[in-house]
Scaffold this motif. Structure first.
Motif, PDB file in Angstrom:
ATOM      1  N   GLN A  66       1.027  -9.642  -1.904  1.00  0.00           N
ATOM      2  CA  GLN A  66       1.089  -9.364  -3.799  1.00  0.00           C
ATOM      3  C   GLN A  66       2.811  -8.561  -4.719  1.00  0.00           C
ATOM      4  O   GLN A  66       4.043  -9.068  -3.407  1.00  0.00           O
ATOM      5  CB  GLN A  66       0.380  -7.549  -2.949  1.00  0.00           C
ATOM      6  CG  GLN A  66      -1.074  -7.970  -2.503  1.00  0.00           C
ATOM      7  CD  GLN A  66      -1.536  -6.228  -2.008  1.00  0.00           C
ATOM      8  OE1 GLN A  66      -2.239  -6.035  -2.634  1.00  0.00           O
ATOM      9  NE2 GLN A  66      -1.484  -6.586  -0.934  1.00  0.00           N
ATOM     10  N   SER A 101       2.813  -5.698   5.076  1.00  0.00           N
ATOM     11  CA  SER A 101       3.737  -6.696   4.511  1.00  0.00           C
ATOM     12  C   SER A 101       4.803  -6.631   4.278  1.00  0.00           C
ATOM     13  O   SER A 101       5.721  -7.522   4.176  1.00  0.00           O
ATOM     14  CB  SER A 101       3.100  -6.628   2.888  1.00  0.00           C
ATOM     15  OG  SER A 101       3.061  -5.803   2.290  1.00  0.00           O
ATOM     16  N   THR A 115       0.405  -0.964  -0.051  1.00  0.00           N
ATOM     17  CA  THR A 115      -0.290   0.214  -0.041  1.00  0.00           C
ATOM     18  C   THR A 115       0.728   1.235  -0.137  1.00  0.00           C
ATOM     19  O   THR A 115       0.886   2.125  -0.693  1.00  0.00           O
ATOM     20  CB  THR A 115      -0.447   0.113   0.853  1.00  0.00           C
ATOM     21  OG1 THR A 115      -1.295  -1.894   1.620  1.00  0.00           O
ATOM     22  CG2 THR A 115      -2.010   1.091   0.937  1.00  0.00           C
ATOM     23  N   GLN A 134      -7.419  -0.768   0.330  1.00  0.00           N
ATOM     24  CA  GLN A 134      -7.324  -1.584  -0.301  1.00  0.00           C
ATOM     25  C   GLN A 134      -8.300  -2.925  -0.901  1.00  0.00           C
ATOM     26  O   GLN A 134      -9.251  -2.818   0.030  1.00  0.00           O
ATOM     27  CB  GLN A 134      -6.186  -2.148  -0.156  1.00  0.00           C
ATOM     28  CG  GLN A 134      -4.852  -1.858   0.444  1.00  0.00           C
ATOM     29  CD  GLN A 134      -5.218  -3.274   1.985  1.00  0.00           C
ATOM     30  OE1 GLN A 134      -5.981  -3.498   2.257  1.00  0.00           O
ATOM     31  NE2 GLN A 134      -3.908  -4.090   1.835  1.00  0.00           N
ATOM     32  N   SER A 159      -6.110  -7.683   6.378  1.00  0.00           N
ATOM     33  CA  SER A 159      -5.148  -6.918   5.355  1.00  0.00           C
ATOM     34  C   SER A 159      -5.228  -8.440   4.541  1.00  0.00           C
ATOM     35  O   SER A 159      -5.817  -9.310   4.022  1.00  0.00           O
ATOM     36  CB  SER A 159      -3.384  -6.845   5.764  1.00  0.00           C
ATOM     37  OG  SER A 159      -3.207  -8.409   5.707  1.00  0.00           O
ATOM     38  N   VAL A 160      -4.533  -8.239   3.390  1.00  0.00           N
ATOM     39  CA  VAL A 160      -4.753  -8.434   2.053  1.00  0.00           C
ATOM     40  C   VAL A 160      -4.189 -10.279   2.013  1.00  0.00           C
ATOM     41  O   VAL A 160      -3.918 -10.921   1.816  1.00  0.00           O
ATOM     42  CB  VAL A 160      -4.219  -7.937   0.586  1.00  0.00           C
ATOM     43  CG1 VAL A 160      -4.065  -9.217   0.123  1.00  0.00           C
ATOM     44  CG2 VAL A 160      -5.089  -7.027   0.061  1.00  0.00           C
ATOM     45  N   SER A 161      -2.721 -10.109   2.727  1.00  0.00           N
ATOM     46  CA  SER A 161      -1.365 -11.509   3.481  1.00  0.00           C
ATOM     47  C   SER A 161      -2.543 -12.237   4.203  1.00  0.00           C
ATOM     48  O   SER A 161      -3.064 -13.365   3.700  1.00  0.00           O
ATOM     49  CB  SER A 161      -0.681 -10.688   3.891  1.00  0.00           C
ATOM     50  OG  SER A 161      -0.874  -9.258   4.559  1.00  0.00           O
TER      51      SER A 161
HETATM   52  C1  MLT Z   1      -1.425  -6.451   3.110  1.00  0.00           C
HETATM   53  O1  MLT Z   1      -0.762  -6.981   3.393  1.00  0.00           O
HETATM   54  O2  MLT Z   1      -3.025  -5.842   3.217  1.00  0.00           O
HETATM   55  C2  MLT Z   1      -0.874  -5.500   2.613  1.00  0.00           C
HETATM   56  O3  MLT Z   1      -0.474  -5.512   1.470  1.00  0.00           O
HETATM   57  C3  MLT Z   1      -0.781  -4.778   3.580  1.00  0.00           C
HETATM   58  C4  MLT Z   1       0.859  -3.796   3.413  1.00  0.00           C
HETATM   59  O4  MLT Z   1       0.734  -2.560   2.576  1.00  0.00           O
HETATM   60  O5  MLT Z   1       1.422  -3.315   4.281  1.00  0.00           O
END
Ligand code: MLT
Length: 312
Positions: free
Chosen positions: A192, A174, A30, A80, A149-151
Motif C-alpha cells: 500500500q 509490510s 496499519t 483492514q 494480509s493485503v500485501s
Molecule cells: C498488509 O500487507 O496487510 C499490511 O500492510 C501489513 C501491515 O500493515 O504491516
C-alpha cells in the motif's frame, strides 16, 4: 437498572487509557495509519490510545485477540482489507467472523496498492517487469506480510494474472517486508502507498504501477496499471477500527465521533494525503458503512482468492 448502570459507565467513558491492537509489526501501513489517527483521537477522548503491535499469521492472530477482549471500549483494534475480508477466503479455520464478531467503529483510510520491485531489478517499467517475472519466476522471491494480509492478497492476484509461482516470503508486517525489499532480500512486493511514498522519494525501490483507476497525487510519476499495460490488475485496500462484539452503543458512538474528528483535522488530513491515502468522508464514515464495506469486500475477494488458489 443494568441498562442505567451501563449507560452511566458509557457516559463517563473513557476514564483510563484505551489499547488499540495493531495486528502487524510497527512501521507498516496499519501501524502508521493507526498512529496518525489515534494521536488525534487521544486529544478528543482525553485519554491515551496505546498501540499494541500483536502480529502473526497475516494479522489474524491480533484480530482473534481483539475479538476475545472484554467489550468495554478499552480494547479496540485496527483491521483492514486483509484481516477483515481476504482472511475469510484464505483460512478455513479462521477463529473469527469479521461480519459478526466485531462492532464496526469507522473507516480510517483507503489505501492504493502498488507493484514494487527491488532497485536493481533490470525491468524499467511494468511491461518489462511482467516479462522479467514470467521468465524468472522460479528464481524470484515475493515478500508479503503473511497469509491473510493485503500485501499477500494483492500479489496473489498479480501472480495469478501473470501465471507465475514465485517463492513467497512472509514477514510480520509490510514494514519489515519493505525493509527486505530495500535491502534486496526479496525481489518484489505489492504494498500500500504508505511505505512506498518515502522509498520512491528516496529512490530506494522501483514502483512500477498503482493498481487503481487514477494516479495517486502523492506518487504523480507512477503510472496506473491501465496506463502501464495491465488494466486487469486492479487492487486497493482500506484500514478501519473495530471493537469486540457487545461493546455498548454509546461507546461505539464516542469512538466513531473521535475518528470522524480526526479525519476532519487539517494536520491529520495533510499527513494522510502525503502518504497517498484516501480520506473517508460523509456517509462513508459511519459504523454502518464500515459493516457494509466488510460484507461487500468479503463477497468481492473470496471468489478472487478461490480462482487464484491459495499458495503456501
Ligand atoms: C498488509 O500487507 O496487510 C499490511 O500492510 C501489513 C501491515 O500493515 O504491516
Amino acid at each position: 437498572v443494568l441498562f442505567g448502570l451501563s449507560s452511566a459507565i458509557a457516559q463517563e467513558y473513557p476514564t483510563r487509557p484505551i489499547t488499540v491492537i495493531v495486528p502487524f509489526a510497527a512501521g507498516g501501513t496499519t501501524d502508521v495509519v493507526t498512529r496518525v489517527v489515534a494521536e488525534h483521537m487521544s486529544r478528543t477522548l482525553g485519554q491515551q490510545l496505546v498501540i499494541e503491535n500483536a502480529s502473526g499469521a497475516g494479522g489474524t492472530t491480533g484480530t482473534t485477540k481483539a475479538k476475545r477482549a472484554t467489550p468495554d471500549g478499552y480494547t479496540i483494534m485496527t483491521g483492514q482489507m486483509g484481516t477483515h475480508a481476504a482472511a475469510v477466503g484464505l483460512y478455513a479455520n479462521l477463529q473469527y467472523d469479521p461480519r459478526t464478531d466485531f462492532e464496526p467503529l469507522g473507516q480510517l483510510a483507503g489505501t492504493p496498492i502498488l507493484v514494487l520491485g527491488r532497485k536493481e531489478l533490470p525491468a524499467k517499467d511494468l511491461k518489462e517487469f511482467v516479462a522479467y517475472v514470467k521468465a524468472n519466476a522460479g528464481k524470484l522471491n515475493n515478500g508479503h506480510a503473511g497469509v491473510g494480509s493485503v500485501s499477500y492478497t494483492g500479489c496473489l492476484l498479480l501472480n495469478h494474472l501473470l501465471g507465475v509461482k514465485p517463492a513467497l516470503i512472509p514477514f510480520n508486517g509490510s514494514g519489515p517486508t519493505m525493509n527486505a525489499l530495500v535491502a534486496s532480500q526479496v525481489d518484489y512486493m505489492c504494498d500500500q502507498s504508505v511505505n512506498v511514498v518515502p522509498q520512491v522519494q528516496g529512490g530506494t525501490i522501483k514502483a512500477y504501477a498503482v493498481a487503481t483507476p487514477e494516479r495517486n497525487p502523492a506518487l504523480p510519476d507512477v503510472p496506473t496499471t491501465a496506463e502501464a499495460g495491465m488494466p486487469e490488475f486492479q487492487a486497493s485496500a482500506w484500514n478501519a477500527m473495530f471493537a469486540p462484539k457487545g461493546t455498548p452503543r454509546p461507546i461505539v458512538e464516542k469512538l466513531n465521533a473521535a475518528i470522524v474528528a480526526a479525519l476532519g483535522d487539517e494536520g491529520v488530513r495533510k499527513r494522510m494525503l502525503d502518504l497517498g491515502l484516501d480520506i473517508p468522508s460523509g456517509s462513508h464514515t459511519t459504523p454502518e458503512a464500515l459493516g457494509e464495506l466488510v460484507r461487500s469486500e468479503i463477497d468481492k475477494w473470496t471468489p478472487i482468492i478461490k480462482a487464484a488458489g491459495k499458495q503456501p
